[in-house]
Design an enzyme around this catalytic site. Structure first.
Site, mmCIF file in Angstrom:
data_model
loop_
_atom_site.group_PDB
_atom_site.id
_atom_site.type_symbol
_atom_site.label_atom_id
_atom_site.label_comp_id
_atom_site.label_asym_id
_atom_site.label_seq_id
_atom_site.Cartn_x
_atom_site.Cartn_y
_atom_site.Cartn_z
ATOM 1 N N GLU A 92 0.830 -1.218 0.000
ATOM 2 C CA GLU A 92 0.000 0.000 0.000
ATOM 3 C C GLU A 92 0.863 1.266 0.000
ATOM 4 O OE1 GLU A 92 -2.867 -0.624 -0.686
ATOM 5 O OE2 GLU A 92 -3.559 -2.435 0.326
ATOM 6 N N HIS A 132 -2.694 2.451 8.281
ATOM 7 C CA HIS A 132 -3.769 1.640 7.700
ATOM 8 C C HIS A 132 -3.954 0.411 8.583
ATOM 9 C CE1 HIS A 132 -6.123 -0.920 5.161
ATOM 10 N NE2 HIS A 132 -5.110 -1.711 4.857
ATOM 11 N N HIS A 168 -6.722 -2.925 9.953
ATOM 12 C CA HIS A 168 -7.898 -3.746 9.684
ATOM 13 C C HIS A 168 -8.769 -3.760 10.943
ATOM 14 C CE1 HIS A 168 -5.739 -6.060 6.171
ATOM 15 N NE2 HIS A 168 -5.870 -4.765 5.957
ATOM 16 N N GLU A 194 -16.828 12.686 22.313
ATOM 17 C CA GLU A 194 -15.527 13.236 21.895
ATOM 18 C C GLU A 194 -15.297 13.122 20.385
ATOM 19 O OE1 GLU A 194 -12.066 11.181 23.259
ATOM 20 O OE2 GLU A 194 -12.770 9.250 22.568
ATOM 21 N N HIS A 237 -12.685 -3.696 4.017
ATOM 22 C CA HIS A 237 -11.234 -3.924 4.087
ATOM 23 C C HIS A 237 -10.597 -3.306 5.332
ATOM 24 C CE1 HIS A 237 -7.101 -3.884 1.878
ATOM 25 N NE2 HIS A 237 -6.926 -3.726 3.170
#
Ligand code: 13P
Ligand code: ZN
Length: 272
Positions: free
Chosen positions: A116, A140, A142, A170, A211
């Site tokens: 990525e 990134h 999962h 918040e 994803h």
């Protein structure tokens, strides 16, 4: 001094491990990159191999020319970073055109930066531009609950933002610009990188449907905290939906009051 002992590298390793402990990084899931600050680049002198071979990034990021990034390796397990940093993370330097990179430290035994990397670098490029260089981190993950919600809620930025905001007071203060959604796409290439970076112009949290989640922050702590807050809010929503749905909630007017009290601009499009 070894690279692994530098303060910013230690901090990156610690936060990578925290993210693993959160349950966001099964197997090789997820990846993490940090645009190294100028004074930290100075600390790298003599410790990196500037003669390493160049590789194409796959996208062009001219405003990242000559920048150095700490990044996790493709196929590497984030849980192993703390055990063997040199095998699982590396430092990549971007060339003067923003088209190629070379690994100047780490990622030993032929490892490469995350698949990525194009999404990370295009998002870094946009964030560097829109924040005047303040923003340095892309994570990134999962994230279980955010992913689960992409099967149930409409894939709409306004609906997702409002639902997540309502789950914890918040949230609008932590991600006032809201949440952007990329519909399901093949990961790991230039197309998803472009779609993600387009949304990064406006949002600090971008969901990849079915994803995972991309977040962006000024510091490692802020990016981690943002992921944690958004995912916790998603966890609350999953629980609320499992208990039969909301019976009462935070109203649009409550959000307007909150915005005033905390001096944050909450776009009206999320308050309809
Ligand atoms: P990498 O192992 O290449 O970082 O890929 C993991 C991932 O999460 C792909 O989206
Ligand atoms: Zn992923």
């Amino acid at each position: 001094m070894k690279i692994e002992e530098l303060g910013f590298v230690q901090n990156y390793i610690r936060i990578t491990h925290d993210a693993w402990l959160k349950g966001w990084h099964e197997r090789n899931g997820g990846n993490f990159s940090y645009r190294i600050a100028e004074d930290e680049v100075v600390e790298l002198k003599g410790l990196v191999n500037e003669d390493a071979q160049s590789q194409p990034i796959g996208v062009t990021v001219p405003n990242l020319a000559n920048e150095y990034f700490l990044v996790t390796g493709s196929g590497k397990y984030l849980r192993n970073v703390i055990i063997s940093p040199e095998e699982n993370i590396g430092i990549a330097k971007i060339d003067e055109k923003g088209e190629n990179y070379k690994v100047v430290w780490g990622l030993i035994n032929g490892a490469k930066p995350t698949s990525e990397f194009p999404s990370h670098l295009m998002s870094h490029s946009i964030k560097k531009e829109v924040t005047g260089g303040k923003n340095r981190v892309i994570l990134h993950s999962h994230t279980t609950n955010l992913i689960a919600l992409t099967f149930v809620l409409p894939l709409d930025n306004i609906v997702f933002t409002r639902e997540l905001w309502e789950m914890a007071t918040e949230c609008p203060v932590v991600f006032p610009s809201g949440v952007g959604i990329v519909p399901w796409m093949v990961p790991g290439g230039a197309a998803i990188a472009k779609a993600t970076s387009e949304l990064m112009k406006e949002y600090d949290v971008v969901l990849w449907a079915h994803h995972g989640t991309f977040v962006s922050g000024e510091t490692l702590d802020l990016a981690f905290g943002l992921m944690d807050t958004a995912e916790k809010s998603a966890e609350i929503l999953v629980k609320v939906l499992s208990m039969g749905g909301k019976k009462q909630t935070i109203t649009a007017d409550n959000f307007r009051q909150l915005g005033k009290a905390f001096n944050v601009n909450l776009p009206e499009k999320f308050l309809k």
